[in-house]
Design a protein around this motif. Structure first.
Motif, PDB file in Angstrom:
ATOM      1  N   VAL A  78       0.839  -1.204   0.000  1.00  0.00           N
ATOM      2  CA  VAL A  78       0.000   0.000   0.000  1.00  0.00           C
ATOM      3  C   VAL A  78       0.870   1.249   0.000  1.00  0.00           C
ATOM      4  N   LYS A  79       1.917   1.241   0.831  1.00  0.00           N
ATOM      5  CA  LYS A  79       2.810   2.389   0.906  1.00  0.00           C
ATOM      6  C   LYS A  79       3.524   2.627  -0.420  1.00  0.00           C
ATOM      7  N   LEU A  80       4.008   1.565  -1.040  1.00  0.00           N
ATOM      8  CA  LEU A  80       4.728   1.710  -2.305  1.00  0.00           C
ATOM      9  C   LEU A  80       3.801   2.168  -3.429  1.00  0.00           C
ATOM     10  N   ASN A  81       2.561   1.714  -3.384  1.00  0.00           N
ATOM     11  CA  ASN A  81       1.582   2.185  -4.376  1.00  0.00           C
ATOM     12  C   ASN A  81       1.375   3.692  -4.271  1.00  0.00           C
ATOM     13  N   GLN A  82       1.362   4.189  -3.053  1.00  0.00           N
ATOM     14  CA  GLN A  82       1.202   5.625  -2.845  1.00  0.00           C
ATOM     15  C   GLN A  82       2.414   6.397  -3.357  1.00  0.00           C
ATOM     16  N   LEU A  83       3.605   5.839  -3.147  1.00  0.00           N
ATOM     17  CA  LEU A  83       4.833   6.534  -3.519  1.00  0.00           C
ATOM     18  C   LEU A  83       5.157   6.429  -5.002  1.00  0.00           C
ATOM     19  N   LEU A  84       4.931   5.262  -5.575  1.00  0.00           N
ATOM     20  CA  LEU A  84       5.420   4.980  -6.928  1.00  0.00           C
ATOM     21  C   LEU A  84       4.330   4.956  -7.992  1.00  0.00           C
ATOM     22  N   GLY A  85       3.100   4.743  -7.578  1.00  0.00           N
ATOM     23  CA  GLY A  85       2.032   4.659  -8.563  1.00  0.00           C
ATOM     24  C   GLY A  85       2.060   3.337  -9.317  1.00  0.00           C
ATOM     25  N   ARG A  86       1.157   3.221 -10.276  1.00  0.00           N
ATOM     26  CA  ARG A  86       1.007   1.970 -11.005  1.00  0.00           C
ATOM     27  C   ARG A  86       2.246   1.629 -11.827  1.00  0.00           C
ATOM     28  N   SER A  87       2.811   2.614 -12.531  1.00  0.00           N
ATOM     29  CA  SER A  87       3.973   2.335 -13.385  1.00  0.00           C
ATOM     30  C   SER A  87       5.197   1.970 -12.550  1.00  0.00           C
ATOM     31  N   GLY A  88       5.356   2.639 -11.418  1.00  0.00           N
ATOM     32  CA  GLY A  88       6.480   2.321 -10.556  1.00  0.00           C
ATOM     33  C   GLY A  88       6.372   0.925  -9.972  1.00  0.00           C
ATOM     34  N   MET A  89       5.171   0.535  -9.576  1.00  0.00           N
ATOM     35  CA  MET A  89       4.969  -0.811  -9.054  1.00  0.00           C
ATOM     36  C   MET A  89       5.199  -1.858 -10.137  1.00  0.00           C
ATOM     37  N   ARG A  90       4.805  -1.520 -11.370  1.00  0.00           N
ATOM     38  CA  ARG A  90       5.086  -2.446 -12.472  1.00  0.00           C
ATOM     39  C   ARG A  90       6.585  -2.655 -12.622  1.00  0.00           C
ATOM     40  N   ASN A  91       7.362  -1.567 -12.505  1.00  0.00           N
ATOM     41  CA  ASN A  91       8.810  -1.690 -12.608  1.00  0.00           C
ATOM     42  C   ASN A  91       9.367  -2.589 -11.510  1.00  0.00           C
ATOM     43  N   LEU A  92       8.862  -2.444 -10.300  1.00  0.00           N
ATOM     44  CA  LEU A  92       9.331  -3.289  -9.198  1.00  0.00           C
ATOM     45  C   LEU A  92       9.022  -4.759  -9.469  1.00  0.00           C
ATOM     46  N   LEU A  93       7.796  -5.029  -9.915  1.00  0.00           N
ATOM     47  CA  LEU A  93       7.397  -6.416 -10.163  1.00  0.00           C
ATOM     48  C   LEU A  93       8.187  -7.014 -11.314  1.00  0.00           C
ATOM     49  N   TRP A  94       8.314  -6.283 -12.403  1.00  0.00           N
ATOM     50  CA  TRP A  94       9.062  -6.804 -13.544  1.00  0.00           C
ATOM     51  C   TRP A  94      10.528  -6.998 -13.177  1.00  0.00           C
ATOM     52  N   GLY A  95      11.075  -6.072 -12.402  1.00  0.00           N
ATOM     53  CA  GLY A  95      12.453  -6.242 -11.950  1.00  0.00           C
ATOM     54  C   GLY A  95      12.599  -7.486 -11.102  1.00  0.00           C
ATOM     55  N   THR A 105      18.260  -6.748  -3.490  1.00  0.00           N
ATOM     56  CA  THR A 105      18.972  -5.613  -2.898  1.00  0.00           C
ATOM     57  C   THR A 105      18.742  -4.352  -3.722  1.00  0.00           C
ATOM     58  N   THR A 106      18.836  -4.479  -5.042  1.00  0.00           N
ATOM     59  CA  THR A 106      18.612  -3.322  -5.923  1.00  0.00           C
ATOM     60  C   THR A 106      17.221  -2.738  -5.700  1.00  0.00           C
ATOM     61  N   LEU A 107      16.225  -3.596  -5.646  1.00  0.00           N
ATOM     62  CA  LEU A 107      14.850  -3.124  -5.445  1.00  0.00           C
ATOM     63  C   LEU A 107      14.704  -2.429  -4.092  1.00  0.00           C
ATOM     64  N   PHE A 108      15.386  -2.962  -3.076  1.00  0.00           N
ATOM     65  CA  PHE A 108      15.279  -2.334  -1.757  1.00  0.00           C
ATOM     66  C   PHE A 108      15.819  -0.909  -1.783  1.00  0.00           C
ATOM     67  N   TRP A 109      16.981  -0.704  -2.413  1.00  0.00           N
ATOM     68  CA  TRP A 109      17.563   0.640  -2.424  1.00  0.00           C
ATOM     69  C   TRP A 109      16.731   1.604  -3.263  1.00  0.00           C
ATOM     70  N   VAL A 110      16.044   1.095  -4.274  1.00  0.00           N
ATOM     71  CA  VAL A 110      15.110   1.940  -5.021  1.00  0.00           C
ATOM     72  C   VAL A 110      13.942   2.346  -4.124  1.00  0.00           C
ATOM     73  N   VAL A 111      13.435   1.375  -3.365  1.00  0.00           N
ATOM     74  CA  VAL A 111      12.328   1.651  -2.443  1.00  0.00           C
ATOM     75  C   VAL A 111      12.760   2.657  -1.377  1.00  0.00           C
ATOM     76  N   LYS A 112      13.957   2.481  -0.836  1.00  0.00           N
ATOM     77  CA  LYS A 112      14.452   3.420   0.183  1.00  0.00           C
ATOM     78  C   LYS A 112      14.569   4.838  -0.393  1.00  0.00           C
ATOM     79  N   TYR A 113      15.023   4.920  -1.619  1.00  0.00           N
ATOM     80  CA  TYR A 113      15.133   6.222  -2.293  1.00  0.00           C
ATOM     81  C   TYR A 113      13.757   6.872  -2.391  1.00  0.00           C
ATOM     82  N   ALA A 114      12.749   6.084  -2.731  1.00  0.00           N
ATOM     83  CA  ALA A 114      11.382   6.608  -2.853  1.00  0.00           C
ATOM     84  C   ALA A 114      10.846   7.048  -1.496  1.00  0.00           C
ATOM     85  N   ILE A 115      11.150   6.301  -0.450  1.00  0.00           N
ATOM     86  CA  ILE A 115      10.671   6.652   0.883  1.00  0.00           C
ATOM     87  C   ILE A 115      11.379   7.900   1.399  1.00  0.00           C
TER      88      ILE A 115
END
Length: 290
Positions: A78-95, A105-115
């Motif tokens: 829910v938090k990531l959806n708020q921060l990244l939106g649909r396209s950002g979540m698609r990038n996380l899932l595809w990654g 690890t890469t995905l985590f640091w992207v998430v931390k950057y967004a937070i």
């Protein structure tokens, strides 16, 4: 002589990176992200999130396994959806589906950057090395998805099921299922990923006039079928493959053959599952007739 520096003891935990192991599923990774923030590990620059099936134990590395938790995963989602939106979540899932080494690890640091920077469009900041790696990975997964949708070859079986085998570089089966579900609603079909040992199955008898059937996951498949698919080919399938091979051979213009360009648009790793690239025992039907 040079004076030796005094012997200083260092805790082992400070010499090795912090490692959080997650179950190899998206929910497992989300649960690991929750664990990292709940335990205030997010500022550790050496932090790694690694899938349990990819981790090689070490005598000096300290690793903690995180059990998937549906509630924790949902809160992170829910938090990531708020921060990244649909396209950002698609990038996380595809990654994540790329299954690349250290992708967790890469995905985590992207998430931390967004937070850390909730007002930035972080997915556009390719100056950040983690974002850049994710963007490049997503492009690679997208290319593989497109090729799978184009190069999948179904073979009609004696059970009236159209069956296809694939070996994609990435775990794109969850991404291509909807493409085939919308296009082949009037037949039974299955696509099996040999590399990962699972597949998707569409049962048209469960569809309605307004809605196609839901996809089912299949895991148990006879090895003999995978090794010798011709053993379950229907008579129609054998005839079709003969006709298709003959057509493919006769439309080919030898003088204009360009193997390098051909492999560029149709990589050789896909050939073993393309019927036009196979030669059946009785090959008279593919002789050119001019």
């Amino acid at each position: 002589m040079l004076e030796l520096a005094p012997n200083t003891a260092h805790p082992v935990g400070q010499l090795t990176p912090s490692i959080v192991l997650y179950e190899p599923s998206f929910e497992g990774w989300l649960s690991a992200v929750f664990y990292v923030y709940a335990n205030k590990l997010h500022d550790d620059e050496a932090l790694q999130l690694i899938a349990q099936d990819c981790y090689v134990p070490s005598l000096i590395a300290q690793a903690t396994s995180v059990v998937p938790n549906e509630e924790h995963a949902e809160r992170v989602l829910v938090k990531l959806n708020q921060l990244l939106g649909r396209s950002g979540m698609r990038n996380l899932l595809w990654g994540f589906l790329s299954e690349k080494e250290h992708i967790g690890t890469t995905l985590f640091w992207v998430v931390k950057y967004a937070i850390d920077y909730p007002n930035r469009h972080i997915m556009q900041d390719v100056g950040n090395l983690h974002v850049l790696e994710l963007v490049q990975t997503v492009k690679s997964v997208g290319r593989e998805k497109h090729r799978m949708e184009a190069f999948v070859r179904f073979e009609h079986t004696t059970d009236d099921i159209y069956f296809a085998r694939v070996e994609p570089d990435f775990n794109v089966l969850p991404l291509i299922g909807e493409h085939f579900r919308q296009r082949y609603q009037d037949q039974h079909w299955a696509i099996y990923d040999i590399t990962r040992g699972y597949g998707i199955y569409y049962d048209k008898s469960n569809s309605t006039a307004t809605r196609p059937a839901a996809l089912q996951t299949i895991t148990d498949l006879d090895d003999a079928v995978l090794r010798h698919p011709a053993s379950i080919h229907s008579a129609d399938e054998r005839r079709y493959q003969q006709f298709w091979q003959g057509y493919f051979t006769n439309v080919n213009i030898t003088e204009r053959k360009n193997p390098r360009l051909h492999r560029q648009y149709l990589p050789q790793r896909y050939w073993k599952y393309l019927s036009e690239k196979q030669i059946l025992p009785n090959a008279e039907h593919i002789q050119k007739r001019r």
